[in-house]
Design a protein around this motif. Structure first.
Motif, short mmCIF file in Angstrom:
data_model
loop_
_atom_site.label_atom_id
_atom_site.label_comp_id
_atom_site.label_asym_id
_atom_site.label_seq_id
_atom_site.Cartn_x
_atom_site.Cartn_y
_atom_site.Cartn_z
N GLN A 105 0.58 -7.18 -2.82
CA GLN A 105 0.70 -5.74 -2.56
C GLN A 105 -0.69 -5.18 -2.32
O GLN A 105 -1.63 -5.48 -3.07
CB GLN A 105 1.36 -5.04 -3.74
CG GLN A 105 1.71 -3.59 -3.49
CD GLN A 105 2.49 -3.00 -4.65
OE1 GLN A 105 2.19 -3.29 -5.81
NE2 GLN A 105 3.49 -2.17 -4.37
N VAL A 106 -0.81 -4.38 -1.26
CA VAL A 106 -2.11 -3.83 -0.90
C VAL A 106 -2.55 -2.83 -1.97
O VAL A 106 -1.83 -1.89 -2.31
CB VAL A 106 -2.05 -3.12 0.47
CG1 VAL A 106 -3.40 -2.49 0.80
CG2 VAL A 106 -1.65 -4.12 1.55
N VAL A 107 -3.74 -3.08 -2.52
CA VAL A 107 -4.33 -2.18 -3.51
C VAL A 107 -5.21 -1.14 -2.84
O VAL A 107 -5.22 0.03 -3.21
CB VAL A 107 -5.13 -2.99 -4.56
CG1 VAL A 107 -5.85 -2.06 -5.52
CG2 VAL A 107 -4.21 -3.93 -5.31
N SER A 108 -5.96 -1.56 -1.83
CA SER A 108 -6.80 -0.64 -1.08
C SER A 108 -7.02 -1.19 0.32
O SER A 108 -6.88 -2.39 0.57
CB SER A 108 -8.15 -0.42 -1.78
OG SER A 108 -8.91 -1.62 -1.79
N HIS A 134 -6.66 -0.45 4.84
CA HIS A 134 -5.63 -0.16 5.83
C HIS A 134 -5.84 -1.08 7.02
O HIS A 134 -6.97 -1.25 7.50
CB HIS A 134 -5.70 1.31 6.27
CG HIS A 134 -4.66 1.68 7.28
ND1 HIS A 134 -4.84 1.46 8.63
CD2 HIS A 134 -3.42 2.22 7.14
CE1 HIS A 134 -3.76 1.87 9.29
NE2 HIS A 134 -2.89 2.34 8.40
N SER A 155 -0.87 -0.34 4.27
CA SER A 155 -1.82 0.46 3.50
C SER A 155 -1.46 0.33 2.03
O SER A 155 -0.60 -0.48 1.66
CB SER A 155 -1.79 1.92 3.95
OG SER A 155 -0.48 2.45 3.84
N GLU A 156 -2.11 1.13 1.18
CA GLU A 156 -1.93 1.00 -0.26
C GLU A 156 -0.45 1.09 -0.65
O GLU A 156 0.28 1.97 -0.22
CB GLU A 156 -2.70 2.11 -0.97
CG GLU A 156 -2.67 1.99 -2.49
CD GLU A 156 -3.54 3.03 -3.16
OE1 GLU A 156 -3.35 3.25 -4.37
OE2 GLU A 156 -4.39 3.64 -2.48
N GLY A 157 -0.01 0.09 -1.43
CA GLY A 157 1.37 0.05 -1.90
C GLY A 157 2.29 -0.81 -1.06
O GLY A 157 3.38 -1.16 -1.50
N LEU A 165 -8.40 -5.62 3.74
CA LEU A 165 -7.40 -5.32 2.72
C LEU A 165 -7.78 -5.97 1.40
O LEU A 165 -8.27 -7.10 1.37
CB LEU A 165 -6.03 -5.83 3.15
CG LEU A 165 -5.40 -5.22 4.42
CD1 LEU A 165 -4.10 -5.95 4.75
CD2 LEU A 165 -5.16 -3.73 4.26
N LYS A 177 -3.26 -7.41 -4.31
CA LYS A 177 -2.94 -7.96 -5.62
C LYS A 177 -1.85 -9.01 -5.46
O LYS A 177 -0.80 -8.74 -4.89
CB LYS A 177 -2.45 -6.84 -6.55
CG LYS A 177 -2.17 -7.32 -7.97
CD LYS A 177 -1.75 -6.14 -8.86
CE LYS A 177 -1.49 -6.62 -10.29
NZ LYS A 177 -1.07 -5.48 -11.17
N ASP A 219 6.19 8.88 -2.60
CA ASP A 219 5.04 8.82 -1.69
C ASP A 219 4.58 10.21 -1.27
O ASP A 219 3.38 10.49 -1.19
CB ASP A 219 5.40 8.01 -0.44
CG ASP A 219 5.59 6.53 -0.74
OD1 ASP A 219 5.13 6.08 -1.80
OD2 ASP A 219 6.19 5.82 0.10
#
Length: 819
Positions: free
Chosen positions: A329-332, A334, A352-354, A368, A371, A542
């Motif tokens: 999962q993207v933590v930070s 884009h 992007s995040e999430g 990217l 996690k 969101d």
């Protein structure tokens, strides 16, 4: 080390599964060495006779055995020792079989086949009469055809020595035909044929003899037993020629039949292995898409570690242009991520995040930080590969019928063969006063040859294996046998809206506040929806996050499926759901009815928010139709399917979507359990219904439908409830899957018909004793070849490409697939 020690010291040779009975244990293992449906019968009989074993189910295409037993009586070690004694191998079903291991098996079987082919060529040359156009044409055509085939295989690395030796022996075979005019050579012919028969039975094909012996020892009659009876009948017939020394007795032809029968079995084994292996290897190479290392961020350090050392929860940095090494999962950051090699989606997806990323996809121009959520066997790629292997377990109802026929097939052939042999002995003695031993052996042997069951045993599985592989290449996973048999008969297809016809990424488009501020409204709505996995709930969360609204703490949470949620917070009881849900709970929203109607007519999904009996406002959410939705529905309707929309959304929004995509029927505002009821009603009068969905609320309907189809981006529960999974999330694959279902079932019917036609006509002809065993062998070789080529019809390069690739070192798919 003994077999028993090996198994006991490696308990991972099987996988335990829950049983329906508390006093029973169910285990699953992968079985190697399966050849045709008779192999499954052999294993089921051998294990079913063991004390304490209640149920055994073996799948040929899946190459797995499922065993349920009483742990107080039976032990897995003993059960699997039985399989090993028979000649099969046992391995862990949870592990994906390495590509290199499969290639070694193919190379080994290829060498056996080429060696056996060489002996058969020489045998044909030995028994062919040197005079007569027809007699010379037979070996010439056969030799020329097989030589052409051998030259094709010459390109396959790892087979060079065997191919070279085969070519040399084939050249010798061609030279032997004119030598038969020499008296000394004619006298030596039976001896040469006899030696070749013994070498092939006890040498090249000794694995068949071993399996036949173990099967007989357990009172099991299968194709190996039938083969060896035929082979030994040929040897006995030849030895009788030496002993009796009768003029004109066909000593060499009897030995030649033994050679050719064994060659035929090895040939069908090799072809089966090629088709089964290649059907899933294209998808197995997805593993090569995963990089061997990952850039892991730990503390202030960035370490490049082998993928085996990465753990769930680690942070991995992915730079522009790199392949994503893990599921996460993207933590930070884009970036646009290309998932085409994984899901088939051609357009890169913004991440992007999430957002979730899949291992093997290609990162775009951004960086990217991800996690890790899954690695190894839990990763998406491994799940896909296991699903493809599970797809080979497909067993439609027609295949069950074939299995029942095969249970009595071998004993029936043996009885007919014995009756033909005895009938000719007694009949010839009654008519002429002398027993025609040669003709009697010819009749019995010809029946054994013509009745060889592998053409029947592989006829249905081959079409299913080919279909499963073809579907996998299109990003379609057929998870059950009924998917092949039933989907082609479907007359109605039911589709969910959110996540199926739409992208499944709704967003809050409009906000109407009745009391308070937008931030307060969003904060309360997000607090209530935070625990829900529904796409609409995630869209609300969101929107609150983007506006900086901080949800209050939730003390308790209650979800009412298909209606809404009730959350108790330190700011009071919050209701979030459909306007009807709030009205039913005593919250007055009548003043907003006109506004709600306009939004729903525009295709919006409206969520109302209330607190302590007072309406605070409404949120209007909108989703985007999938780009291929209109074309896909038009294609389904053109093919004769009735299309139905089944959604929990409001009536006006549902009809707006139905009108846009051209659906025939709409059922809106349906609760999850009501969806299954709607499907059940559509199934009246014998109509077959397919259900397409992606959410938890679709699971009951997916189970109720004749064929459940889950979009690959959906929830795990929906996917587990489905018969077919659309990995690519492309709606146009619904019609492709139906075409594959129709073609595969048609091929299965054709193959079964061809197999029974060959055997059904051939056995009565063989009983007459007028059929030369060599010609019977040629007829059976033709039958299995026709079935194989019929299975591959429409993809003429598939078989040749598969053969040419045997033994070649495989480069990483990532290199060939790089942009």
């Amino acid at each position: 080390m003994s077999t028993a020690t090996t198994i006991e010291s490696t308990p991972r040779y099987w996988n335990e599964e829950p049983s329906n009975r508390p006093d029973r244990v169910r285990i699953r293992a992968r079985i190697g060495g399966l050849h045709c449906s008779l192999c499954t019968g052999t294993i089921e009989k051998a294990l079913g006779r063991q004390p304490g074993v209640d149920k055994v189910a073996v799948s040929l295409t899946h190459e797995q055995a499922l065993i349920e037993y009483d742990p107080k009586v039976a032990r897995p070690e003993e059960l699997f020792r039985t399989l090993r004694d028979i000649g099969y191998t046992v391995s862990d079903p949870r592990k994906v079989r390495p590509f290199e291991e499969e290639e070694r098996d193919l190379v080994r079987e290829g060498r056996r086949f080429l060696a056996a082919t060489a002996f058969s060529l020489i045998a044909i040359a030995l028994i062919a009469h040197p005079t007569g156009i027809a007699a010379i044409a037979l070996p010439t055509v056969v030799v020329a055809s097989l030589l052409a085939f051998v030259f094709l295989v010459l390109r396959a690395r790892g087979l060079g020595t065997a191919v070279g030796g085969t070519i040399a022996l084939a050249a010798i075979a061609l030279a032997l035909v004119p030598l038969k005019e020499q008296a000394w050579f004619e006298a030596a012919t039976p001896w040469i044929a006899g030696v070749m028969a013994l070498i092939l039975v006890f040498g090249v094909g000794n694995h068949i003899l071993r399996m036949a012996f173990q099967a007989l020892r357990r009172g099991i009659l299968n194709q190996h037993v039938l083969l060896e009876i035929g082979a030994f009948a040929g040897i006995v017939g030849g030895l009788m020629g030496f002993v009796l020394d009768l003029p004109g007795y066909p000593t060499a032809p009897f030995f030649a039949v033994t050679v050719m029968v064994t060659t035929y079995h090895i040939f069908s084994e090799w072809l089966s292995l090629i088709v089964k292996t290649r059907s899933s290897q294209a998808v197995k190479r997805l593993l090569d898409l995963q990089p061997e290392t990952a850039r892991v961020v730990r503390g202030n350090q960035e370490l490049e570690l082998p993928i085996e050392d990465v753990r769930v929860g680690d942070l991995v940095r992915i730079r522009p242009g790199e392949r994503v090494p893990v599921d996460g999962q993207v933590v930070s950051g884009h970036s646009a991520v290309d998932q085409s090699f994984v899901t088939g989606e051609a357009i890169p997806v913004e991440k992007s995040e999430g957002d979730a990323v899949v291992g093997g996809s290609i990162n775009g121009t951004g960086t990217l930080l991800v996690k890790v959520t899954a690695i190894g066997e839990g990763s998406f790629l491994n799940k896909v590969i296991r699903e493809v292997e599970d797809a080979r377990a497909l067993k439609p109802g027609l295949l069950h019928l074939v299995d029942r026929v095969l249970r009595v097939y071998t004993p029936a052939v043996l009885i007919i063969s014995a009756l033909a042999f005895g009938g000719w002995l007694i009949g010839s003695w009654l008519v002429t006063g002398e027993m025609n031993i040669a003709r009697a052996i010819f009749a019995g042997l010809s029946v054994l040859v013509m009745g060889y069951p592998c053409a029947v045993g592989i006829s249905a599985p081959l079409s299913i294996v080919r279909g499963a592989g073809e579907a996998a290449e299109q990003g379609i996973l057929m998870r059950t046998g009924e998917a092949f048999q039933a989907y082609r008969l479907v007359s109605t297809i039911v589709l969910d809206k959110t996540g199926t016809l739409t992208e499944g990424r709704p967003k809050v488009r409009e906000i109407d506040v009745f009391d308070g501020t937008e931030e307060e409204l969003l904060a309360l709505a997000a607090a209530a929806e935070a625990s829900s996995e529904h796409p609409l709930a995630q869209a609300v969360v969101d929107a609150a996050f983007q506006r900086g609204a901080v949800p209050p703490d939730v003390q308790s949470f209650e979800a009412i499926p298909g209606k809404g949620v009730v959350a108790r917070t330190d700011k009071g009881e919050v209701l979030v759901g459909s306007p009807a849900f709030l009205a039913g709970r005593g919250t007055d929203i009548s003043h907003a009815e006109e506004r709600i109607r306009r939004l729903e007519n525009a295709g919006r999904t409206v969520i109302a928010v209330g607190r302590d009996g007072r309406a605070l406002g409404i949120l209007a959410l909108g989703d985007t139709l999938r780009a291929d939705a209109v074309h896909a529905i038009a294609t389904l309707r053109k093919s004769g399917l009735k299309t139905v929309l089944l959604t929990g959304d409001n009536e006006r929004a549902a009809r707006r979507v139905a009108q846009e995509v051209g659906l025939d029927e709409v059922h809106a505002g349906v609760l999850p359990d009501g969806k299954a009821d709607i499907v059940r009603k559509l199934q009246t009068n014998g109509r077959r219904v397919a259900m397409v969905g992606d959410g938890i609320n679709d699971a009951p309907a997916l189970m109720q439908a004749d064929v459940g189809i889950a979009m690959g981006g959906g929830t795990d529960i929906a996917i587990e409830s489905a018969d077919i999974i659309i990995l690519s999330n492309r709606l146009d694959t619904l019609n492709i899957a139906r075409d594959i279902s129709r073609r595969s079932y048609r091929k299965m019917l054709q193959n079964i018909t061809l197999a029974f036609l060959f055997n059904g006509v051939g056995i009565p002809v063989a009983v007459t004793g007028l059929l030369y065993p060599v010609w019977a062998m040629a007829a059976m070789a033709v039958s299995v070849t026709v079935i194989f080529f019929n299975s591959l019809w429409g993809r003429p390069t598939l078989f040749i490409d598969a053969i040419l690739s045997v033994g070649r070192p495989v480069g990483r798919a990532a290199e060939s697939a790089s942009p």
